[in-house]
Scaffold this active site. Structure first.
Site, PDB file in Angstrom:
ATOM      1  CB  ILE A  73      69.369  20.981 113.784  1.00  0.00           C
ATOM      2  CG1 ILE A  73      70.507  19.965 113.891  1.00  0.00           C
ATOM      3  CG2 ILE A  73      69.522  21.811 112.525  1.00  0.00           C
ATOM      4  CD1 ILE A  73      70.572  19.024 112.685  1.00  0.00           C
ATOM      5  CG  ASP A  74      65.056  21.569 117.700  1.00  0.00           C
ATOM      6  OD1 ASP A  74      65.708  22.517 118.155  1.00  0.00           O
ATOM      7  OD2 ASP A  74      63.916  21.688 117.212  1.00  0.00           O
ATOM      8  CE  LYS A  75      67.990  13.577 123.161  1.00  0.00           C
ATOM      9  NZ  LYS A  75      67.514  13.301 124.525  1.00  0.00           N
ATOM     10  NE  ARG A  87      60.045  20.315 117.583  1.00  0.00           N
ATOM     11  CZ  ARG A  87      60.672  20.081 118.731  1.00  0.00           C
ATOM     12  NH1 ARG A  87      61.923  20.504 118.902  1.00  0.00           N
ATOM     13  NH2 ARG A  87      60.047  19.449 119.701  1.00  0.00           N
TER      14      ARG A  87
END
Length: 309
Positions: free
Chosen positions: A140-142, A241
């Site tokens: 999962i993204d930062k 996103r």
């Protein structure tokens, strides 16, 4: 000893007249233009077998060849970083990752990641992901918070990866998006590829894009925003996103896909991996996990309810 990898492309009509450094950056695998320009200076980039300068303009039919330098061996150190462990046994560990934590190291960012923390916490992690990504099955993204699972052995890793491939892992996210969606639920079915104009971004692309499906339902409506539950059928980079931007409702706080006209009320995209479900790789028992939203998203929701932002 690691060896360099070779790549080759034939210039087609859409790239006629393109600078060679821009073309190679666009065609590469997460290559930066600065790196490509250094390869050009080292004669690692050739057109029709000849070295060229970075500003060389390509012509239709020319063959571009790249000899990518061998990857640099990186040593990843264990770090005693607190982890919010939601589930753990001898095969799997599931962590509630905080916003701002990178999942695995990369050149220039070798410490402070989830992998550094897992190496200190776990006696064993699967080796399938290599030195940089031990145990990491998905990412999962930062700046996305929430549930992420890691495998402690190769057997568990293969099982979890296969479940992901067959779309058998349940992944549900809470997202706050700008605007008011016209439907209470829906599905975005739009392939995703790397954005050819901005290589650090992804974009919907029907040519050469990989299948990407996001299901969503409205949980609550505010004056200027909407709370959604998003369920991933596939797991492309930045999928939620990109899909929300594609339908005209980017995530609040998104520094990459959000609207520059908006003053974002949160640092990083308002996206939280709330629910995770998978079959245990050893017992086959269905594991279902859920975690609460982070405090910054709770504050943001309260502000939206009061219409103070």
């Amino acid at each position: 000893m690691k060896h360099s990898r070779s790549h080759a492309w034939t210039v087609e009509g859409s790239a006629d007249g393109e600078r060679v450094d821009k073309f190679v950056t666009m065609m590469g695998e997460n290559w930066s233009r600065m790196a490509v320009q250094s390869w050009i200076r080292e004669d690692r980039v050739r057109v029709n077998g000849r070295p060229v300068k970075g500003n060389y303009r390509l012509k239709i039919g020319e063959r571009v060849e790249v000899s990518e330098p061998p990857p640099v061996e990186l040593k990843v150190e264990a770090e005693s970083i607190p982890l919010d462990v939601v589930y753990e046994d001898s095969d799997v560990i599931v962590v509630n990752k905080p916003r701002g934590m990178v999942v695995h190291p990369a050149p220039g960012n070798l410490c402070g990641t989830l992998v550094n923390a897992l190496l200190a916490h776990c006696e064993d992690l699967s080796e399938i992901g290599g030195v940089i990504r031990p145990g990491i099955v998905h990412r999962i993204d930062k700046d996305t918070s929430g549930l992420i699972m890691a495998a402690k052995n190769d057997r568990a890793h293969r099982s979890l990866a296969e479940q992901l491939r067959r779309h058998e892992v349940d992944r549900s996210y809470i997202a706050l998006v700008y605007g008011n969606l016209p439907h209470d639920r829906g599905t975005v079915d739009a392939p995703i590829r790397r954005d050819p104009r901005h290589r650090q971004r992804m974009a919907v692309g029907y040519k050469n894009g990989k299948s990407a499906v996001t299901h969503f339902e409205v949980l609550e409506r505010f004056d200027k925003a909407t709370m959604l539950r998003c369920r991933l059928e596939t797991g492309r980079t930045h999928q939620i996103r990109v899909h929300m931007k594609y339908i005209g409702h980017p995530l609040l706080g998104d520094p990459v896909y959000g609207s520059r006209k908006q003053k974002d009320p949160i640092q990083g995209q308002a996206l939280h991996a709330q629910e995770l479900g998978f079959d245990h790789p050893r017992t086959g028992k269905r594991i279902r996990l859920e975690v609460d939203w982070p405090e910054d998203m709770k504050r943001l929701v309260n502000q939206l309810r009061k219409n103070t932002i």
